[in-house]
Design a protein around this motif. Structure first.
Motif, PDB file in Angstrom:
ATOM      1  N   ARG A  68     -48.253  11.655 -10.091  1.00  0.00           N
ATOM      2  CA  ARG A  68     -49.152  11.766 -10.870  1.00  0.00           C
ATOM      3  C   ARG A  68     -49.809  11.593 -11.512  1.00  0.00           C
ATOM      4  NH1 ARG A  68     -46.271  11.530 -16.743  1.00  0.00           N
ATOM      5  NH2 ARG A  68     -47.510   9.099 -16.311  1.00  0.00           N
ATOM      6  N   ASP A 102     -54.075  12.026 -13.834  1.00  0.00           N
ATOM      7  CA  ASP A 102     -54.095  12.965 -14.686  1.00  0.00           C
ATOM      8  C   ASP A 102     -55.158  14.117 -14.999  1.00  0.00           C
ATOM      9  OD1 ASP A 102     -54.036   9.896 -16.196  1.00  0.00           O
ATOM     10  OD2 ASP A 102     -56.593   9.568 -15.903  1.00  0.00           O
ATOM     11  N   ARG A 149     -51.817  16.286 -15.682  1.00  0.00           N
ATOM     12  CA  ARG A 149     -51.101  15.936 -16.769  1.00  0.00           C
ATOM     13  C   ARG A 149     -51.697  17.355 -18.070  1.00  0.00           C
ATOM     14  NH1 ARG A 149     -49.359  10.938 -18.920  1.00  0.00           N
ATOM     15  NH2 ARG A 149     -50.118   9.669 -17.391  1.00  0.00           N
ATOM     16  N   PRO A 150     -53.054  18.069 -17.707  1.00  0.00           N
ATOM     17  CA  PRO A 150     -53.351  19.619 -18.883  1.00  0.00           C
ATOM     18  C   PRO A 150     -52.176  20.419 -18.173  1.00  0.00           C
ATOM     19  CG  PRO A 150     -55.260  18.824 -17.625  1.00  0.00           C
ATOM     20  CD  PRO A 150     -54.470  17.630 -17.078  1.00  0.00           C
ATOM     21  N   LEU A 193     -49.267  19.837 -17.323  1.00  0.00           N
ATOM     22  CA  LEU A 193     -47.717  19.222 -17.260  1.00  0.00           C
ATOM     23  C   LEU A 193     -47.479  19.339 -18.973  1.00  0.00           C
ATOM     24  CD1 LEU A 193     -47.741  16.397 -14.465  1.00  0.00           C
ATOM     25  CD2 LEU A 193     -46.373  18.306 -14.518  1.00  0.00           C
ATOM     26  N   ASP A 194     -48.458  19.564 -19.554  1.00  0.00           N
ATOM     27  CA  ASP A 194     -47.871  19.276 -20.681  1.00  0.00           C
ATOM     28  C   ASP A 194     -47.230  20.836 -22.021  1.00  0.00           C
ATOM     29  OD1 ASP A 194     -48.705  16.313 -21.016  1.00  0.00           O
ATOM     30  OD2 ASP A 194     -50.170  16.559 -21.555  1.00  0.00           O
ATOM     31  N   THR A 195     -47.916  22.017 -20.982  1.00  0.00           N
ATOM     32  CA  THR A 195     -47.915  23.238 -21.529  1.00  0.00           C
ATOM     33  C   THR A 195     -46.846  23.683 -20.300  1.00  0.00           C
ATOM     34  OG1 THR A 195     -48.560  23.998 -19.365  1.00  0.00           O
ATOM     35  CG2 THR A 195     -50.441  23.516 -21.353  1.00  0.00           C
ATOM     36  N   PRO A 229     -42.401  17.365 -19.198  1.00  0.00           N
ATOM     37  CA  PRO A 229     -42.865  16.264 -18.900  1.00  0.00           C
ATOM     38  C   PRO A 229     -44.023  15.776 -20.145  1.00  0.00           C
ATOM     39  CG  PRO A 229     -43.554  17.681 -17.044  1.00  0.00           C
ATOM     40  CD  PRO A 229     -42.399  17.684 -18.032  1.00  0.00           C
ATOM     41  N   LYS A 230     -44.089  15.894 -20.987  1.00  0.00           N
ATOM     42  CA  LYS A 230     -44.645  15.944 -22.091  1.00  0.00           C
ATOM     43  C   LYS A 230     -44.114  15.592 -23.309  1.00  0.00           C
ATOM     44  CE  LYS A 230     -43.323  20.254 -24.866  1.00  0.00           C
ATOM     45  NZ  LYS A 230     -43.560  21.367 -25.453  1.00  0.00           N
ATOM     46  N   ASP A 231     -42.720  15.440 -22.988  1.00  0.00           N
ATOM     47  CA  ASP A 231     -41.578  14.335 -23.621  1.00  0.00           C
ATOM     48  C   ASP A 231     -41.222  12.985 -22.817  1.00  0.00           C
ATOM     49  OD1 ASP A 231     -41.756  16.466 -25.525  1.00  0.00           O
ATOM     50  OD2 ASP A 231     -39.987  17.537 -24.758  1.00  0.00           O
ATOM     51  N   ASP A 233     -44.849   7.566 -22.443  1.00  0.00           N
ATOM     52  CA  ASP A 233     -45.802   6.870 -21.717  1.00  0.00           C
ATOM     53  C   ASP A 233     -46.831   5.448 -21.990  1.00  0.00           C
ATOM     54  OD1 ASP A 233     -48.259   7.730 -20.336  1.00  0.00           O
ATOM     55  OD2 ASP A 233     -49.359   8.825 -21.377  1.00  0.00           O
ATOM     56  N   ASN A 262     -41.767  24.310 -13.785  1.00  0.00           N
ATOM     57  CA  ASN A 262     -42.215  25.069 -15.257  1.00  0.00           C
ATOM     58  C   ASN A 262     -40.918  26.974 -15.649  1.00  0.00           C
ATOM     59  OD1 ASN A 262     -43.370  25.706 -18.008  1.00  0.00           O
ATOM     60  ND2 ASN A 262     -45.038  25.949 -16.239  1.00  0.00           N
TER      61      ASN A 262
END
Length: 154
Positions: A8, A10, A13-14, A16-18, A32-34, A37, A83
């Motif tokens: 992973r 940067d 990340r945008p 993965l956060d969705t 991933p967002k949970d 970090d 996803n």
């Protein structure tokens, strides 16, 4: 299908956060967002990519592995998620088939990868066992019930 497994970074990340999951899958993994970090020492976030991130999992190369196997050269595979919008396209299977090559390349000392899967998660159990993972017969407690320990020889 041309997937790759990548550490992973940067740029991932945008997307993965969705990521989202169907309600019946949310209890079995972590989005991933949970995730913490930064992640703890020895925990490696790996992204499943086909032009864009479609999935992610963690590889643990730390003391946590000893809870799952007594083999000295092992990794723990956890938090596998594809996803929701990308499910049903073969990405999970492709990622599992690519995993041994990735491990041999990045962790040449590793001879086994282990994971736990909830006894009630038949879909995941079938996915793993049809892709080379073997039920070790070992069981451990988990946050939402008993877990099977599976192993993949590398």
């Amino acid at each position: 299908m041309n997937i790759s497994l990548e550490y992973r970074n940067d740029t991932h990340r945008p997307i993965l956060d969705t990521f989202t999951l169907p309600t019946d899958q949310e209890k079995y993994t972590t989005l991933p967002k949970d995730m913490d970090d930064p992640l703890p020492e020895g925990v490696h976030p790996i992204v499943v990519v086909e032009q864009k991130p479609v999935g992610m999992f963690l590889l643990h190369d730390n003391e946590r592995v000893a809870s799952y196997t007594d083999k000295p050269h092992a990794l723990l595979f956890s938090a596998f998620a594809i996803n929701e919008a990308d499910q049903g396209k073969g990405y999970a299977k492709a990622a599992l088939q690519e995993l041994p090559k990735f491990v041999r390349q990045h962790f040449p000392h590793i001879r086994e990868v282990v994971l736990s899967v909830n006894l009630k998660n038949d879909v995941a159990f079938t996915l793993y066992t049809t892709n080379g993972w073997v039920d070790t017969g070992r069981r451990i407690g988990g946050p939402i019930g008993e877990q099977r320990i599976l192993a993949l020889s590398i």
